[in-house]
Write an enzyme that holds these catalytic residues in place. Structure first.
Site, mmCIF file in Angstrom:
data_model
loop_
_atom_site.group_PDB
_atom_site.id
_atom_site.type_symbol
_atom_site.label_atom_id
_atom_site.label_comp_id
_atom_site.label_asym_id
_atom_site.label_seq_id
_atom_site.Cartn_x
_atom_site.Cartn_y
_atom_site.Cartn_z
ATOM 1 N N ASN A 192 -4.658 9.193 -12.230
ATOM 2 C CA ASN A 192 -5.255 8.280 -11.079
ATOM 3 C C ASN A 192 -6.550 9.296 -10.473
ATOM 4 O O ASN A 192 -6.283 9.544 -9.147
ATOM 5 C CB ASN A 192 -4.713 7.525 -10.095
ATOM 6 C CG ASN A 192 -5.196 6.340 -9.400
ATOM 7 O OD1 ASN A 192 -6.578 6.051 -9.645
ATOM 8 N ND2 ASN A 192 -4.435 5.777 -8.654
ATOM 9 N N HIS A 232 -2.264 1.809 -1.244
ATOM 10 C CA HIS A 232 -1.559 0.894 -2.273
ATOM 11 C C HIS A 232 -1.198 -0.458 -1.760
ATOM 12 O O HIS A 232 -1.061 -1.231 -2.633
ATOM 13 C CB HIS A 232 -0.504 1.750 -2.673
ATOM 14 C CG HIS A 232 -1.004 2.730 -3.580
ATOM 15 N ND1 HIS A 232 -1.350 3.990 -3.265
ATOM 16 C CD2 HIS A 232 -1.010 2.491 -5.200
ATOM 17 C CE1 HIS A 232 -1.436 4.638 -4.664
ATOM 18 N NE2 HIS A 232 -1.556 4.098 -5.530
#
EC number: 2.3.1.-
Length: 423
Positions: free
Chosen positions: A365, A396
């Protein structure tokens, strides 16, 4: 951090992924929505049909965009408008009325962009974007009870949040800070002029990245739209030819084909592994109550590893879409080969062969890690590591497991740094 994040996600997938009878409004295009099979959990239905259909269409549209709307043939306004309109269509197609959340956030933050003072523009944009994202996380999980395997609007909203905050900080750097106070990278990306509404909308909602990202820098995106992207990168690496018009125009076709092979291989691997090691076994009554702890831990690790090709598939396909449009050129490597990894979100080989926690994080990521560094780690005056992990958890979602995951990453990171210093 990310390995355990995957484990947490898998546990929540098992516990929470189920059809939601409480949602009276359909989510996305009905014909494609009906093709989805929510009963088939072992195949990992986070890669929903709408997502794949949009990304494949975006791939063909990207090739067409690069050839027929080339900067030498078309004005930048037309390229901005086409990219924005098609991106808006993709969002509506995939998420139906939930796409309103993206448009509301974009409009609110553009209002901040044009009305707030340059000394506060980054603060207002950050708190509004992160606040709205958090509210949406809370509502979709605890009010509407969306399962984590459901393809919903939160994914694109997370990407848009990254872009909004990145752009706001870069405007603040260019208009609200002294040059000598900026790092070399901040100075390179700082903006001296606020974007127009068309540029702002195109950057946030373009069809190449609105569904699966990745986040990128506004200067790079505008340079791509205006046809300066590749030449700018070549000049940055001190290309020997000084005549601007004699600079080469490398084709992304080879890079796109390579990434499509990786995408196909990742998809086949994901389908094969998840069929052999179904995640639903983790909540099977016998497995929970009869299997010993070591067996459950080992199986969790295997299932976690089996889920990674899903991310390889989604992120590599998104990278290929951007490259197909001509965006993502990063320069020349030490062997003189043209590189198309400016927007790459992962390095699979380095992930699978990582020899340290740091090496793993640096290659997983990647664009989100860059965003965290840009808006938090380099900015906060105290406890940068702790606050960066907290921001990552908040971005998140709001599951408690995220906070346990990322906060336990703090001592691991600090311990790894201490060991490296000793050595």
């Amino acid at each position: 951090m990310r390995k355990w994040d995957l484990a947490v996600c898998l546990i929540h997938n098992c516990l929470l992924s189920r059809p939601c009878p409480q949602l009276p409004l359909r989510n996305g295009s009905l014909p494609f929505h009906q093709l989805q099979n929510p009963e088939n959990q072992e195949l990992g239905r986070s890669l929903m049909v709408n997502f794949v259909a949009c990304q494949l269409f975006a791939l063909f549209a990207a090739f067409w965009f690069r050839i027929y709307l080339h900067p030498g043939k078309t004005s930048s306004q037309v390229r901005h408008a086409f990219a924005t309109i098609l991106g808006i269509y993709f969002v509506i197609f995939c998420f139906g009325w939930y796409s309103v959340h993206l448009f509301v956030l974009v409009l609110m933050c553009y209002g901040i962009m044009v009305s707030a003072s340059v000394s506060n523009i980054h603060r207002y944009s950050f708190f509004v974007a992160m606040g709205y994202l958090t509210i949406c996380h809370i509502s979709r999980i605890y009010i509407f009870h969306y399962g984590i395997l459901t393809t919903d609007f939160s994914g694109p909203l997370m990407i848009v949040t990254q872009k909004i905050t990145t752009l706001a900080f870069q405007v603040h750097d260019g208009l609200g800070r002294r040059t000598e106070d900026l790092s070399a990278e901040q100075h390179r990306l700082a903006l001296k002029v606020k974007p127009s509404f068309l540029e702002y909308s195109s950057y946030l909602l373009n069809f190449m990245s609105v569904i699966a990202g990745p986040c990128n820098n506004f200067k790079d995106y505008v340079a791509f739209i205006e046809g300066r992207h590749i030449h700018m990168k070549l000049l940055e690496v001190n290309w020997k030819q000084k005549d601007f018009h004699s600079l080469p125009d490398p084709s992304p076709t080879g890079a796109v084909i390579h990434k499509l092979y990786v995408t196909l291989g990742s998809l086949l691997l994901f389908l094969t592994l998840t069929k052999s090691f179904p995640v639903t076994c983790l909540v099977d009554d016998w497995f929970v109550h009869e299997a010993n702890f070591l067996a459950r831990l080992c199986y969790l690790y295997v299932v976690m590893q089996a889920s990674k090709p899903k991310y390889y598939f989604a992120w590599t396909l998104a990278d290929a879409v951007n490259n197909a449009a001509g965006f993502g050129f990063s320069g020349v490597d030490k062997n003189g080969n043209f590189c198309w990894d400016l927007l790459s979100n992962l390095n699979i080989w380095k992930i699978e062969t990582a020899t340290s926690f740091k090496m793993y994080l640096e290659n997983w990521n990647i664009q989100t890690s860059t965003w965290l560094k840009c808006v938090c780690y380099e900015r906060v005056p105290w406890y940068p590591t702790v606050l960066t992990f907290i921001l990552s958890a908040l971005w998140h979602g709001v599951y408690p497991g995220y906070y346990f995951t990322f906060l336990t990453g703090v001592p691991v990171t600090l311990a790894a740094r201490a060991i490296m210093k000793e050595n």
